[in-house]
Write a protein that holds these residues in place. Structure first.
Motif, mmCIF file in Angstrom:
data_model
loop_
_atom_site.group_PDB
_atom_site.id
_atom_site.type_symbol
_atom_site.label_atom_id
_atom_site.label_comp_id
_atom_site.label_asym_id
_atom_site.label_seq_id
_atom_site.Cartn_x
_atom_site.Cartn_y
_atom_site.Cartn_z
ATOM 1 N N GLN A 152 0.816 -1.211 0.000
ATOM 2 C CA GLN A 152 0.000 0.000 0.000
ATOM 3 C C GLN A 152 0.853 1.266 0.000
ATOM 4 N N SER A 153 2.088 1.159 0.460
ATOM 5 C CA SER A 153 2.993 2.307 0.533
ATOM 6 C C SER A 153 3.777 2.517 -0.755
ATOM 7 N N GLY A 154 3.567 1.661 -1.756
ATOM 8 C CA GLY A 154 4.198 1.848 -3.050
ATOM 9 C C GLY A 154 5.538 1.168 -3.227
ATOM 10 N N LEU A 155 5.896 0.256 -2.312
ATOM 11 C CA LEU A 155 7.145 -0.476 -2.479
ATOM 12 C C LEU A 155 6.975 -1.571 -3.523
ATOM 13 N N ASP A 156 8.095 -2.141 -3.946
ATOM 14 C CA ASP A 156 8.079 -3.128 -5.021
ATOM 15 C C ASP A 156 7.997 -4.564 -4.528
ATOM 16 N N GLY A 157 8.235 -4.774 -3.234
ATOM 17 C CA GLY A 157 8.215 -6.129 -2.706
ATOM 18 C C GLY A 157 8.705 -6.167 -1.288
ATOM 19 N N VAL A 158 8.958 -7.375 -0.816
ATOM 20 C CA VAL A 158 9.397 -7.569 0.560
ATOM 21 C C VAL A 158 10.597 -8.506 0.606
ATOM 22 N N VAL A 159 11.304 -8.422 1.705
ATOM 23 C CA VAL A 159 12.278 -9.440 2.075
ATOM 24 C C VAL A 159 11.594 -10.288 3.137
ATOM 25 N N CYS A 160 11.440 -11.563 2.854
ATOM 26 C CA CYS A 160 10.758 -12.460 3.777
ATOM 27 C C CYS A 160 11.359 -13.842 3.628
ATOM 28 N N SER A 161 11.003 -14.757 4.510
ATOM 29 C CA SER A 161 11.446 -16.130 4.305
ATOM 30 C C SER A 161 10.595 -16.747 3.201
ATOM 31 N N ALA A 162 11.106 -17.794 2.600
ATOM 32 C CA ALA A 162 10.368 -18.445 1.518
ATOM 33 C C ALA A 162 8.997 -18.931 1.974
ATOM 34 N N TRP A 163 8.877 -19.272 3.237
ATOM 35 C CA TRP A 163 7.648 -19.860 3.750
ATOM 36 C C TRP A 163 6.502 -18.852 3.824
ATOM 37 N N GLU A 164 6.810 -17.573 3.702
ATOM 38 C CA GLU A 164 5.762 -16.550 3.752
ATOM 39 C C GLU A 164 5.452 -15.944 2.382
ATOM 40 N N ALA A 165 6.240 -16.288 1.371
ATOM 41 C CA ALA A 165 6.132 -15.628 0.070
ATOM 42 C C ALA A 165 4.746 -15.767 -0.548
ATOM 43 N N GLU A 166 4.230 -16.968 -0.606
ATOM 44 C CA GLU A 166 2.943 -17.204 -1.266
ATOM 45 C C GLU A 166 1.810 -16.480 -0.554
ATOM 46 N N ILE A 168 2.031 -13.719 1.237
ATOM 47 C CA ILE A 168 2.144 -12.276 1.003
ATOM 48 C C ILE A 168 1.621 -11.924 -0.384
ATOM 49 N N LYS A 169 1.967 -12.726 -1.385
ATOM 50 C CA LYS A 169 1.468 -12.466 -2.729
ATOM 51 C C LYS A 169 -0.058 -12.581 -2.783
ATOM 52 N N ALA A 170 -0.602 -13.493 -2.016
ATOM 53 C CA ALA A 170 -2.054 -13.689 -2.021
ATOM 54 C C ALA A 170 -2.802 -12.468 -1.487
ATOM 55 N N CYS A 171 -2.190 -11.737 -0.562
ATOM 56 C CA CYS A 171 -2.874 -10.572 0.009
ATOM 57 C C CYS A 171 -2.376 -9.258 -0.585
ATOM 58 N N THR A 172 -1.488 -9.329 -1.579
ATOM 59 C CA THR A 172 -1.023 -8.112 -2.258
ATOM 60 C C THR A 172 -1.217 -8.281 -3.766
ATOM 61 N N SER A 173 -0.210 -8.813 -4.453
ATOM 62 C CA SER A 173 -0.267 -9.014 -5.895
ATOM 63 C C SER A 173 0.735 -10.081 -6.288
#
Length: 242
Positions: A152-166, A168-173
């Motif tokens: 929502q703040s206009g960033l391009d992505g996140v640094v996260c562990s692989a286990w959270e990637a899917e 995060i994408k599901a609730c963003t893009s």
């Protein structure tokens, strides 16, 4: 983008001499590399410029976390250094994250660097989250909320562990980047990181880029270790759309 450009080698080293020694051993001219605080604070911005001159893509991993005005001015300066990817701590809040993106835009001569938000360090587990950081929510809930704020703040992505990637994408893009450290070959020790994954697991879980340090840089043969990471990553059937 070539598959090997999705692998970011973490140059968690102290000197440029050691950095160039490792890069020579890896023997992947122009690969993606990560420069963190250890190297940047001892060698300065010149280390990024020299890597760029050598054809490397650079993730400048400084994890800025300060008041919005300070982060804005710092990012304006970092944009001129020439890094391809930079980051902030999502815990700094949405105003700070927006200020970071604005600063990068103001300071960029050409293309704005990719801006990522660190959700939680891969050395953090649920016990630390609750007992030391006093955050009384499940780790996944905290991380996905931080991911939403970053999006929502206009960033391009996140640094996260692989286990959270899917998640995060599901609730963003689907195009919101997941850059995942804590990557280990199956035979390697986890070290001081808690939420680790293999390259194959990371890709299947939705990672767009993986950050690999000791599994490559501390290997007896770093070039072979890079090839093994690339092979494991390439075997996965996960479809990357970026």
């Amino acid at each position: 983008m070539r598959e090997e450009e999705r692998i970011i080698v973490a140059l968690d080293l102290s000197t440029k001499e050691e950095m160039f020694r490792i890069l020579k051993l890896i023997n992947r001219p122009g690969c993606y590399v990560k420069v963190g605080m250890e190297l940047y604070l001892q060698e300065g911005a010149d280390v990024v410029r020299e890597l760029k001159d050598g054809g490397y893509s650079v993730f400048l991993d400084l994890k800025l976390h300060d008041i919005p005005h300070t982060v804005n001015k710092a990012m304006k300066g970092l944009a001129r250094v020439g890094a391809d990817m930079v980051n902030v701590h999502a815990a700094g809040g949405s105003e700070m994250m927006r200020a970071a993106v604005d600063g990068l835009g103001d300071g960029s001569v050409k293309k704005r660097p990719i801006c990522l938000a660190v959700t939680q360090l891969t050395s953090t587990d649920q016990s630390m989250l609750e007992n030391e950081l006093m955050i009384g929510h499940p780790m996944l809930n905290v991380i996905t909320r931080y991911g939403e704020l970053a999006y929502q703040s206009g960033l391009d992505g996140v640094v996260c562990s692989a286990w959270e990637a899917e998640k995060i994408k599901a609730c963003t893009s689907a195009s919101f980047l997941a850059v995942t450290p804590g990557i280990r070959l199956e035979s390697d020790a986890a070290g001081d990181q808690k939420r680790v994954a293999t390259p194959a697991q990371a890709r299947k879980l939705g990672s767009d880029y993986i950050v690999v340090g000791r599994s490559i840089t501390s290997a007896e043969n770093p070039a072979q270790a890079f090839d093994r990471v690339l092979e494991e990553w390439g075997k996965s059937q996960w479809k990357i759309t970026n």
